[in-house]
Design an enzyme around this catalytic site. Structure first.
Site, PDB file in Angstrom:
ATOM      1  N   ASP A   1       0.836  -1.194   0.000  1.00  0.00           N
ATOM      2  CA  ASP A   1       0.000   0.000   0.000  1.00  0.00           C
ATOM      3  C   ASP A   1       0.877   1.252   0.000  1.00  0.00           C
ATOM      4  O   ASP A   1       1.958   1.260  -0.590  1.00  0.00           O
ATOM      5  CB  ASP A   1      -0.923  -0.034   1.219  1.00  0.00           C
ATOM      6  CG  ASP A   1      -2.303   0.539   0.936  1.00  0.00           C
ATOM      7  OD1 ASP A   1      -2.402   1.769   0.778  1.00  0.00           O
ATOM      8  OD2 ASP A   1      -3.274  -0.230   0.882  1.00  0.00           O
TER       9      ASP A   1
ATOM     10  N   ASP B   1      10.498  -0.578   0.963  1.00  0.00           N
ATOM     11  CA  ASP B   1      10.049   0.670   0.350  1.00  0.00           C
ATOM     12  C   ASP B   1      10.376   0.632  -1.136  1.00  0.00           C
ATOM     13  O   ASP B   1      11.537   0.650  -1.528  1.00  0.00           O
ATOM     14  CB  ASP B   1      10.732   1.863   1.019  1.00  0.00           C
ATOM     15  CG  ASP B   1      10.277   3.190   0.431  1.00  0.00           C
ATOM     16  OD1 ASP B   1       9.210   3.214  -0.211  1.00  0.00           O
ATOM     17  OD2 ASP B   1      10.984   4.188   0.632  1.00  0.00           O
TER      18      ASP B   1
ATOM     19  N   GLN C   1       9.003   9.252  -3.258  1.00  0.00           N
ATOM     20  CA  GLN C   1       8.447   9.776  -2.024  1.00  0.00           C
ATOM     21  C   GLN C   1       9.516   9.821  -0.933  1.00  0.00           C
ATOM     22  O   GLN C   1      10.392   8.961  -0.877  1.00  0.00           O
ATOM     23  CB  GLN C   1       7.293   8.882  -1.543  1.00  0.00           C
ATOM     24  CG  GLN C   1       6.148   8.727  -2.526  1.00  0.00           C
ATOM     25  CD  GLN C   1       5.298   9.976  -2.622  1.00  0.00           C
ATOM     26  OE1 GLN C   1       5.345  10.850  -1.745  1.00  0.00           O
ATOM     27  NE2 GLN C   1       4.507  10.066  -3.679  1.00  0.00           N
TER      28      GLN C   1
ATOM     29  N   HIS D   1      -3.532   5.804   3.626  1.00  0.00           N
ATOM     30  CA  HIS D   1      -4.362   4.651   3.266  1.00  0.00           C
ATOM     31  C   HIS D   1      -3.816   3.346   3.820  1.00  0.00           C
ATOM     32  O   HIS D   1      -4.562   2.526   4.386  1.00  0.00           O
ATOM     33  CB  HIS D   1      -4.466   4.585   1.744  1.00  0.00           C
ATOM     34  CG  HIS D   1      -5.424   3.563   1.236  1.00  0.00           C
ATOM     35  ND1 HIS D   1      -5.048   2.278   0.909  1.00  0.00           N
ATOM     36  CD2 HIS D   1      -6.744   3.634   0.976  1.00  0.00           C
ATOM     37  CE1 HIS D   1      -6.091   1.608   0.472  1.00  0.00           C
ATOM     38  NE2 HIS D   1      -7.138   2.410   0.506  1.00  0.00           N
TER      39      HIS D   1
ATOM     40  N   ASN E   1     -13.956   0.093  -6.954  1.00  0.00           N
ATOM     41  CA  ASN E   1     -15.061   0.921  -6.469  1.00  0.00           C
ATOM     42  C   ASN E   1     -15.868   1.584  -7.575  1.00  0.00           C
ATOM     43  O   ASN E   1     -16.513   2.598  -7.340  1.00  0.00           O
ATOM     44  CB  ASN E   1     -14.519   2.015  -5.553  1.00  0.00           C
ATOM     45  CG  ASN E   1     -13.976   1.470  -4.262  1.00  0.00           C
ATOM     46  OD1 ASN E   1     -14.206   0.313  -3.911  1.00  0.00           O
ATOM     47  ND2 ASN E   1     -13.232   2.285  -3.539  1.00  0.00           N
TER      48      ASN E   1
ATOM     49  N   ASP F   1     -14.822 -13.114  -5.552  1.00  0.00           N
ATOM     50  CA  ASP F   1     -14.824 -14.422  -4.896  1.00  0.00           C
ATOM     51  C   ASP F   1     -15.552 -14.406  -3.560  1.00  0.00           C
ATOM     52  O   ASP F   1     -16.124 -15.403  -3.152  1.00  0.00           O
ATOM     53  CB  ASP F   1     -13.391 -14.903  -4.686  1.00  0.00           C
ATOM     54  CG  ASP F   1     -12.668 -15.147  -6.002  1.00  0.00           C
ATOM     55  OD1 ASP F   1     -13.215 -15.858  -6.851  1.00  0.00           O
ATOM     56  OD2 ASP F   1     -11.555 -14.603  -6.178  1.00  0.00           O
TER      57      ASP F   1
ATOM     58  N   SER G   1     -11.418  -1.558  -0.441  1.00  0.00           N
ATOM     59  CA  SER G   1     -10.172  -1.621   0.323  1.00  0.00           C
ATOM     60  C   SER G   1     -10.431  -2.179   1.706  1.00  0.00           C
ATOM     61  O   SER G   1      -9.743  -3.086   2.188  1.00  0.00           O
ATOM     62  CB  SER G   1      -9.572  -0.226   0.484  1.00  0.00           C
ATOM     63  OG  SER G   1      -8.781   0.136  -0.585  1.00  0.00           O
TER      64      SER G   1
END
Length: 452
Positions: free
Chosen positions: A65, A84, A90, A101, A198, A238, A263
């Site tokens: 994530d 990482d 980042q 998140h 979504n 599933d 999520s």
């Protein structure tokens, strides 16, 4: 709108449950005005009852994530060192959550409620440990690089001993390299869960890795146990789990968020697997999944499965009580893997993939280099190919229209008793619930819910 924050939490949550038994024993059920009282999914799934039997202790769940913040009060002591893959893009490392998140997903899985001496947010499996694997942001990747990063993340999680791999993200790009990484994870004993997406109330496009053979695709249901209107549907689904009006530990100023999305549902499916695996540590990944399917809440129409909630809604409480026959240790229980193998046998993995896909060591910034991209099964170099090739590549990239999306949107929750604040649609897909808190539209209801 949320009340003014102080001390990193909501002032309105000052009145809390006064006692809490720690991980491994039953927790005191919280009542009005507590963070725990907002976590309806834990009540629906009989969490306190399950925690008498299992908290997920001894199980590692990889969270692929945006990073996981180990300093969140409800996650202290639960987050391991990981990998990482975003250091080129980042600041920080896998413990630096650049969007909040990943910390949210970890909170839904392993939150201990430790904030304020036991007044915080709980995960479904508070005894688990979290292995964070930080991915680059969607804006940092192209359609050709996305599957490569994800494949590396899956292989790293597998090689690091994560029994469960949670992927609350997706891409429209599919590649043989990703197929091989999933097969590698399964062959080495891991179990993978991924959000189906979504956009069920929009384009409902098929997304990966949820649609990748061997990955358990997870959809969302609300309090009424119907498919959430935003939850994507199709043969890639599933199973399903709660994914609406979720309150959990997360990244950000308050360390507490409310959210909607597949999520969240995926995190609960991963946590459910951890609970079962902790009680039956000698079972294989195939047996854990088979027991989840044995005890799942079936669709109401009598069919074996449907495209809205798959084979049904996860019920770890039933799996812990009466798991049924776990079946053979070496047979994957869902049909997609066998069907894919019969249709097109997977090519042999390269030597580097067989050794873990060349996942870079912690701090390696070469993950997004042209050398790494060249190892993608497409064989296409996506950096500096000359003017003509670059133009063609840009057209191809536009055609695939890849966007790796975090599967929920989070905001601080309102004070107890106040309406849940729902932000407008944004970069993450989101659904607006109806006036009674249930989704507008949705699929067939689930017979009997969690209480059977």
């Amino acid at each position: 709108m949320p009340t003014k924050m102080r001390g990193g939490r909501l002032r309105a949550l000052a009145t809390m449950v006064t006692g809490l038994l720690l991980v491994g024993t039953a927790a005191t059920v919280a009542h009005a005005d507590s963070t725990r009282s907002l976590q309806w999914h834990l009540d629906a799934m009989h969490a306190e009852e399950m925690w008498k039997t299992s908290t997920g202790k001894g199980i590692t769940v990889a969270v692929i994530d945006t990073g996981v913040d180990p300093n969140n009060p409800d996650l202290k002591g639960r987050v391991l060192d990981g990998l990482d893959l975003a250091s080129k893009f980042q600041k920080g490392d896998e413990h630096t959550d650049f969007k909040g998140h990943g910390t949210g997903m970890a909170g839904l899985i392993a939150g201990t409620g430790a904030y304020g001496g036991g007044k915080g947010a709980f995960g479904l499996a508070p005894g688990t440990e979290i292995l964070p694997v930080r991915m680059p942001d969607v804006d940092d990747l192209s359609g050709f690089a996305g599957p490569t990063y994800l494949s590396r993340a899956i292989r790293y999680a597998t090689d690091s001993g994560a029994q469960v791999i949670n992927i609350s993200m997706s891409t429209s790009a599919h590649s043989p390299e990703l197929d091989r990484a999933v097969k590698y994870a399964l062959d080495h004993g891991s179990l993978l869960f991924a959000a189906v997406g979504n956009s069920g109330d929009k384009d409902n496009a098929v997304e990966y890795p949820a649609a990748t053979p061997g990955v358990v695709g997870v959809g969302s249901v609300g309090k009424n146990l119907r498919r959430s209107s935003f939850s994507q549907f199709g043969p890639q689904v599933d199973m399903a789990a709660p994914g609406e009006a979720m309150v959990h530990a997360c990244g950000g100023k308050t360390g507490l968020c409310s959210a909607n999305g597949t999520s969240d549902a995926t995190a609960l499916a991963s946590a459910s697997a951890a609970l079962i695996w902790s009680k039956h540590p000698t079972w294989t990944n195939n047996q854990i999944l088979r027991v989840m399917l044995n005890t799942i809440g079936a669709p109401t129409d009598g069919a074996k499965r449907n495209d809205s909630i798959g084979y049904g809604i996860v019920r770890p409480r039933i799996a812990l009580q009466n798991p049924g026959d776990p079946g053979p240790a070496d047979v994957y229980p869902l049909p997609d893997l066998k069907a894919a193998a019969e249709k097109s046998p997977a090519p042999s993995a390269s030597a580097s993939e067989a050794q873990g896909g060349g996942a870079p060591a912690k701090g390696d910034e070469g993950a997004g280099s042209s050398t790494s991209a060249a190892k993608d099964s497409s064989g296409t170099l996506w950096i500096v190919l000359g003017v003509g090739a670059a133009v063609l590549l840009a057209v191809a990239a536009a055609a695939v229209a890849v966007a790796r999306k975090r599967r929920n949107r989070t905001t601080p929750p309102p004070p107890p008793g106040a309406p849940m604040h729902q932000p407008p649609h944004g970069s993450w897909q989101f659904t607006q619930p109806g006036p009674d808190g249930t989704p507008q539209g949705g699929g067939p209801p689930h017979q009997g819910g969690y209480h059977r």
